[in-house]
Scaffold this active site. Structure first.
Site, PDB file in Angstrom:
ATOM      1  N   SER A 160       0.712  -0.708  -0.319  1.00 32.87           N
ATOM      2  CA  SER A 160       0.135  -0.106   0.462  1.00 32.87           C
ATOM      3  C   SER A 160       0.862   1.181   0.042  1.00 32.87           C
ATOM      4  CB  SER A 160      -1.225   0.058   1.217  1.00 32.87           C
ATOM      5  OG  SER A 160      -1.736   1.425   1.113  1.00 32.87           O
ATOM      6  N   ASP A 184      -0.826  -3.848  -3.661  1.00 29.28           N
ATOM      7  CA  ASP A 184      -1.509  -2.592  -4.319  1.00 29.28           C
ATOM      8  C   ASP A 184      -0.835  -1.654  -3.639  1.00 29.28           C
ATOM      9  OD1 ASP A 184      -3.784  -2.245  -5.210  1.00 29.28           O
ATOM     10  OD2 ASP A 184      -5.312  -2.304  -3.246  1.00 29.28           O
ATOM     11  N   HIS A 254      -8.551  -4.324  -0.741  1.00 27.04           N
ATOM     12  CA  HIS A 254      -7.107  -4.083  -0.465  1.00 27.04           C
ATOM     13  C   HIS A 254      -6.343  -5.145   0.200  1.00 27.04           C
ATOM     14  CE1 HIS A 254      -4.280  -0.074  -0.965  1.00 27.04           C
ATOM     15  NE2 HIS A 254      -3.647  -0.171   1.002  1.00 27.04           N
TER      16      HIS A 254
END
Length: 453
Positions: A160, A184, A254
């Site tokens: 992330s 991601d 996510h």
């Protein structure tokens, strides 16, 4: 000096060095919501794990990494970099990724703990700290280089917001580190960022990216030498579709990137990506070959990219797509289905296919769009099944047109052929010249494709 026997007796009653490892373990910073409400200032810790201390991290000195006896400068080094931590709790996946990385090869595994900085209710504050944290890690890697570690032996794995942090480190080092893996990469605050302001392929000698939540917390677009898009890169199967599911509604898609990567490291997933311009083209069966990568197979998500790396660097940015199931081991089994129809009237519909082996069966629904069936039409489909039935004894087929009134029209199949994608060693299955009615299931025994009825 105490005799060994007496020393052992004393250790029964009080901890001795080397006997109680937990006394000297350095754990990931554990914060709570009160810290997040008040806000945290950046403080970076580097926790070392090796095959000798997989369950017991050792904090490294930022200025003298080689001073720690477990740190071996001649081994490759993987840095694991977490992202935004809105609750302050340690990531649940740290122990898993450390153990799985250690199985790949003998390496230094360093968890970058910047929880003090990432744990803020104000996401913008955490974003601003990524530059400072990247500067900190850049300095550490430069010292590693001075002590003899080649930059090409360094692999940054960023989750992330950590993916962009890894990109900043790579940019600081002029793209000379060996590899960056972005799981991601974060989208908020980065949607309109320039390549210099986010992860991009120039940040390392090789950059691979996995996308699972592009329509929310993840970043749209392609940002590596190869970008994997799981289920199109947005909504993941099994994740909640409504806000009533609570926290899971916000984080499930996510977080799936981490779980898919862990499964790939564990070698139980075998998640192959098919080069394609879009997920819809992939589902339409237009991108089911990997000619550019022969004699290797299609690129697979995971740690070892040696079979595809040179080709990917030559091709430039490559986007690949794959679909998954809702749970472990996530892998779907794909068949290319080629049909030749001959029917008097034009029909539109979706296709349902079942594979049977004894009492077991698995079904594929090809319903992402309406398919066209008309006189002498060749149609190619991608059928994806949740289970791998190796000995297929029967196949059931239904073309659902939605016609609930009036006569059922007949559809003649001149030929249908099933080509296994992940198992090219398995024989092709065919059937020739069948008559079926719309909305009615027909079952048949598959034949070798070199035979006829």
């Amino acid at each position: 000096m105490l005799p060994h026997r007496l020393l052992g007796l004393l250790c029964l009653f009080m901890p001795c060095k080397g006997e109680d490892e937990s006394e000297s373990c350095d754990n990931f910073t554990d914060l709570n919501l009160s810290h997040c409400f008040m806000g945290t200032s950046l403080y970076v810790r580097l926790l070392l794990y090796t095959r000798s201390n997989l369950d017991c991290g050792r904090e490294l000195n930022h200025h003298h990494p080689s001073s720690h006896p477990l740190f071996n400068i001649s081994r490759p080094t993987a840095f694991v970099i977490h992202g935004y931590r809105p609750t302050g709790a340690p990531p649940i996946w740290i122990n898993h990724i450390v153990h799985l990385l250690a199985e790949q090869e003998d390496m230094n595994i360093i968890v970058m703990d910047w929880n003090k900085g990432a744990a803020n209710l104000n996401y913008f504050t955490a974003v601003t700290y990524t530059r400072e944290a990247a500067h900190n890690l850049t300095g550490f890697i430069m010292i590693m280089k001075e002590e003899g570690a080649p930059l090409s032996s360094i692999h940054l794995i960023g989750i992330s917001l950590g993916a962009h942090l890894a990109g900043f480190v790579g940019a600081n080092l002029k793209g000379k580190i060996g590899r960056i893996t972005g799981l991601d990469p974060a989208g908020p605050m980065f949607t309109s960022a320039t390549p210099e302001e986010r992860l991009d392929p120039s940040d390392a000698m090789f950059v691979d990216v996995l996308h699972t939540d592009m329509n929310s917390f993840g970043l749209k677009g392609a940002h590596g030498h190869i970008d994997f898009y799981a289920n199109g890169g947005a909504d993941q199967p099994g994740c909640p579709k409504t806000i009533f599911a609570g926290k899971s509604y916000f984080v499930c898609d996510h977080q799936r990137s981490v779980f898919l990567y862990l499964c790939a490291l564990n070698r139980t997933c075998s998640l192959s990506g098919y080069p394609c311009s879009s997920y819809s083209d992939f589902l339409d069966g237009r991108c089911l070959q990997c000619e550019a990568f022969k004699p290797a197979s299609c690129p697979m998500l995971g740690y070892d990219f040696s079979p595809w790396r040179d080709t990917l660097l030559r091709l430039g940015q490559t986007t690949v797509f794959f679909s998954t199931t809702t749970t472990l081991p996530y892998r779907k089994l794909g068949y290319r289905v080629d049909m030749v129809t001959w029917n008097q009237y034009l029909r539109w519909g979706v296709v349902y296919i079942r594979l049977h082996s004894g009492r077991n069966f698995t079904e594929a629904r090809i319903d992402h769009k309406l398919l066209r069936f008309e006189q002498y039409t060749s149609t190619r489909l991608l059928a994806q099944f949740d289970e791998d039935l190796q000995n297929v004894q029967k196949i059931s087929l239904r073309i659902n047109t939605g016609n609930v009134i009036g006569p059922r029209y007949k559809i003649r199949l001149l030929r249908i052929r099933f080509t296994p994608l992940e198992h090219p060693e398995r024989p092709l299955m065919c059937r020739f010249d069948m008559i079926m009615e719309e909305n009615m299931e027909v079952a048949f025994r598959p034949l070798p494709c070199n035979s006829r009825l």
